[in-house]
Design a protein around this motif. Structure first.
Motif, short mmCIF file in Angstrom:
data_model
loop_
_atom_site.label_atom_id
_atom_site.label_comp_id
_atom_site.label_asym_id
_atom_site.label_seq_id
_atom_site.Cartn_x
_atom_site.Cartn_y
_atom_site.Cartn_z
N GLU A 66 0.83 -1.21 0.00
CA GLU A 66 0.00 0.00 0.00
C GLU A 66 0.86 1.25 0.00
O GLU A 66 0.58 2.21 -0.72
N SER A 67 1.93 1.26 0.79
CA SER A 67 2.78 2.45 0.85
C SER A 67 3.57 2.65 -0.43
O SER A 67 3.90 3.77 -0.79
N ALA A 68 3.86 1.57 -1.15
CA ALA A 68 4.61 1.69 -2.40
C ALA A 68 3.72 2.13 -3.56
O ALA A 68 4.20 2.76 -4.50
N THR A 69 2.44 1.84 -3.50
CA THR A 69 1.56 2.15 -4.63
C THR A 69 0.70 3.39 -4.43
O THR A 69 0.12 3.88 -5.38
N ARG A 70 0.63 3.92 -3.20
CA ARG A 70 -0.19 5.11 -2.95
C ARG A 70 0.65 6.20 -2.32
O ARG A 70 1.39 5.96 -1.37
N LYS A 71 0.50 7.42 -2.82
CA LYS A 71 1.28 8.55 -2.29
C LYS A 71 0.77 9.02 -0.94
O LYS A 71 1.52 9.60 -0.16
N ASP A 72 -0.50 8.80 -0.65
CA ASP A 72 -1.06 9.28 0.62
C ASP A 72 -0.86 8.30 1.77
O ASP A 72 -1.29 8.56 2.88
N ARG A 73 -0.16 7.20 1.52
CA ARG A 73 0.01 6.16 2.54
C ARG A 73 1.47 6.00 2.90
O ARG A 73 2.31 5.75 2.06
N LYS A 74 1.80 6.16 4.19
CA LYS A 74 3.15 5.88 4.68
C LYS A 74 3.26 4.39 4.97
O LYS A 74 2.25 3.68 5.01
N LEU A 75 4.47 3.92 5.22
CA LEU A 75 4.67 2.51 5.53
C LEU A 75 3.87 2.11 6.76
O LEU A 75 3.14 1.13 6.74
N CYS A 76 3.96 2.87 7.83
CA CYS A 76 3.21 2.59 9.06
C CYS A 76 2.34 3.79 9.39
O CYS A 76 2.83 4.91 9.51
N GLU A 77 1.06 3.54 9.52
CA GLU A 77 0.09 4.58 9.85
C GLU A 77 -0.61 4.22 11.16
O GLU A 77 -0.69 3.05 11.52
#
Length: 91
Positions: A66-77
């Motif tokens: 998710e973090s690699a494919t979406r700009k609004d998502r960090k690795l850990c949220e």
């Protein structure tokens, strides 16, 4: 005769080392290890076993894909944050 004994010993030692490292057992009950550790858990909860481990250690929702494919998502949220609403939650 000594050469033959050496070759047999070397072969046996090689098989033993491969078996002890896990390289000699890519299948468990006929199922590839990658299926057991990555594919099946992702289908259930959308994460692999490593991500589940990082979740437990950090207390956050961590997803590599998710973090690699979406700009609004960090690795850990933070769990329940708006960025986690769009995550694949599994089947």
């Amino acid at each position: 005769m000594n050469v033959l004994l050496f070759i047999i010993t070397l072969t046996a030692a090689s098989f033993l080392m491969a078996a002890l490292t896990g390289c000699g057992a890519p299948l468990i009950a006929g199922i590839p290890n990658i299926f057991l550790t990555e594919v099946a858990p992702r289908a259930v909860n959308g994460k692999g076993l490593a991500e589940d481990g990082v979740d437990a250690a950090t207390g956050k929702d961590c997803r590599v894909i998710e973090s690699a494919t979406r700009k609004d998502r960090k690795l850990c949220e933070t769990r329940g944050s708006p960025a986690t609403d769009k995550d694949f939650k599994g089947l």
